[in-house]
Design a protein around this motif. Sequence first.
Motif, short mmCIF file in Angstrom:
data_model
loop_
_atom_site.label_atom_id
_atom_site.label_comp_id
_atom_site.label_asym_id
_atom_site.label_seq_id
_atom_site.Cartn_x
_atom_site.Cartn_y
_atom_site.Cartn_z
N ILE A 77 46.70 34.46 44.16
CA ILE A 77 45.82 35.43 44.81
C ILE A 77 46.44 36.80 44.61
N ILE A 78 45.70 37.69 43.97
CA ILE A 78 46.20 39.03 43.69
C ILE A 78 45.40 40.05 44.48
N GLY A 79 46.09 40.78 45.34
CA GLY A 79 45.46 41.79 46.17
C GLY A 79 45.32 43.11 45.43
N LEU A 109 39.00 36.18 36.38
CA LEU A 109 38.67 35.17 37.39
C LEU A 109 39.16 33.78 37.00
N LYS A 110 39.33 33.54 35.72
CA LYS A 110 39.83 32.25 35.28
C LYS A 110 41.31 32.07 35.63
N ASN A 111 42.03 33.20 35.73
CA ASN A 111 43.47 33.13 35.93
C ASN A 111 43.94 33.51 37.33
N MET A 112 43.09 34.17 38.09
CA MET A 112 43.53 34.65 39.41
C MET A 112 42.37 34.69 40.38
N THR A 113 42.72 34.76 41.66
CA THR A 113 41.73 34.98 42.71
C THR A 113 41.91 36.41 43.21
N PRO A 114 41.00 37.32 42.85
CA PRO A 114 41.16 38.72 43.26
C PRO A 114 40.62 38.98 44.66
N VAL A 115 41.37 39.75 45.42
CA VAL A 115 40.94 40.17 46.75
C VAL A 115 41.06 41.69 46.82
N ILE A 116 39.94 42.38 46.98
CA ILE A 116 39.95 43.83 47.09
C ILE A 116 40.09 44.21 48.56
N TYR A 117 41.12 44.96 48.88
CA TYR A 117 41.33 45.46 50.25
C TYR A 117 40.55 46.75 50.38
N ALA A 118 39.38 46.67 51.00
CA ALA A 118 38.48 47.83 51.07
C ALA A 118 37.49 47.64 52.20
N HIS A 119 36.22 47.84 51.92
CA HIS A 119 35.14 47.58 52.85
C HIS A 119 33.90 47.24 52.03
N LEU A 170 45.95 44.46 36.04
CA LEU A 170 45.67 43.13 36.59
C LEU A 170 46.27 42.04 35.71
N PHE A 171 46.09 42.14 34.41
CA PHE A 171 46.67 41.15 33.50
C PHE A 171 48.20 41.20 33.56
N SER A 172 48.76 42.41 33.65
CA SER A 172 50.22 42.54 33.71
C SER A 172 50.79 41.91 34.97
N ALA A 173 50.10 42.10 36.10
CA ALA A 173 50.56 41.48 37.34
C ALA A 173 50.60 39.97 37.20
N TYR A 174 49.56 39.42 36.59
CA TYR A 174 49.52 37.96 36.37
C TYR A 174 50.62 37.51 35.41
N ASP A 175 50.80 38.24 34.31
CA ASP A 175 51.80 37.87 33.32
C ASP A 175 53.22 37.93 33.90
#
Length: 340
Positions: free
Chosen positions: A9-11, A35-45, A323-328
């Motif tokens: 899960i990547i915030g 979406l195939k590699n991570m579950t994205p969660v946007i901290y917003a509204h 986003l890809f770098s965070a996953y890698d």
Amino acid sequence: MNQRKNKPIIGITIGDINGISAEVTMKALQDNRLLKNMTPVIYAHGKAITFYRKLLKLEDFNFMQIRSIEEAHPKKVNVLNIIEECPEILPGVETAEAGKMALAALDQAIGDLKADKIQAMVTAPLNKNNINSAELKFVGHTEYLTQAFGAKESLMFMIAEDLRVGVVTGHIPLAEVPKNITGPNIKQKLKIMLKSLQEDFGIQKPRIAVLGLNPHAGEEGLLGSEEEAIIQPVIREFKDKGHMVFGPYPADGFFGMMHHKKFDAVLAMYHDQGLVPFKALSFENGVNFTAGLPIVRTSPDHGTAYNIAGKNVAEEGSMRAALFSAYDILTQKQGWQEDE
């Protein structure tokens, strides 16, 4: 570790809602590979994301609003409401309310990282001016996160496909740079860089180039003494320990002749010395990575860009790369830890 079906899960902290942060985030997340590699969660509204979805005519961008990380859906873009009421959205306008929302998103994501509810953080651009107050001196994400996670030191590490640049001094006035170019400071940044290249990027025997402080790297003392008195002794010390650390090199000729391609990373002495060539060479896909923290944090290498906010012209390449770098990096770190 709180994951959904083995996906991290990547915030994503929304940053300044009146800049291009929402636009580049939403556009980047339309890449199905993410979406195939991570579950994205946007901290917003949710209202803010809905506003930009309509304004930018991103009809194909779908998301699910959640009340807590535990509700995050592994096959959807999730939006976590981090404040009760969404502030008025005014693209291109600096407001105090947008600053409060940006800080609230950052603080909540930090808390979730500490609680292992998310596995990495990608920070969209914010505006330091509308975050700063009498109670808080916000210099930048790097410094704020370093303090939040109790790290003694960190490294602003700009990364792209064939270029990685770190800096000894970051967000300080140029007049204060020379007195902060000390042997201990350079050693500390080199140690973090070496460790990061090994653990975060899988380079077992990295080659590092160190830049000089002065024009022409001091011209053998004619244009400054820092190279001979401070920088060279540190380089010799690392070489004596078996590390492939070279320099100091004159910054202009080094990048002008593309010598960075011969090295795994470059250590610059100050912010603009490193970031100007980096952004000139890698602006569309450059990523800011904070090395030396116990967590993974990346961000795009651009700012809020108020001048183009809400006009549907912002390029999402750097956010996608972040986003890809965070996953890698997360994947590489886990592999390293398993091998230990």
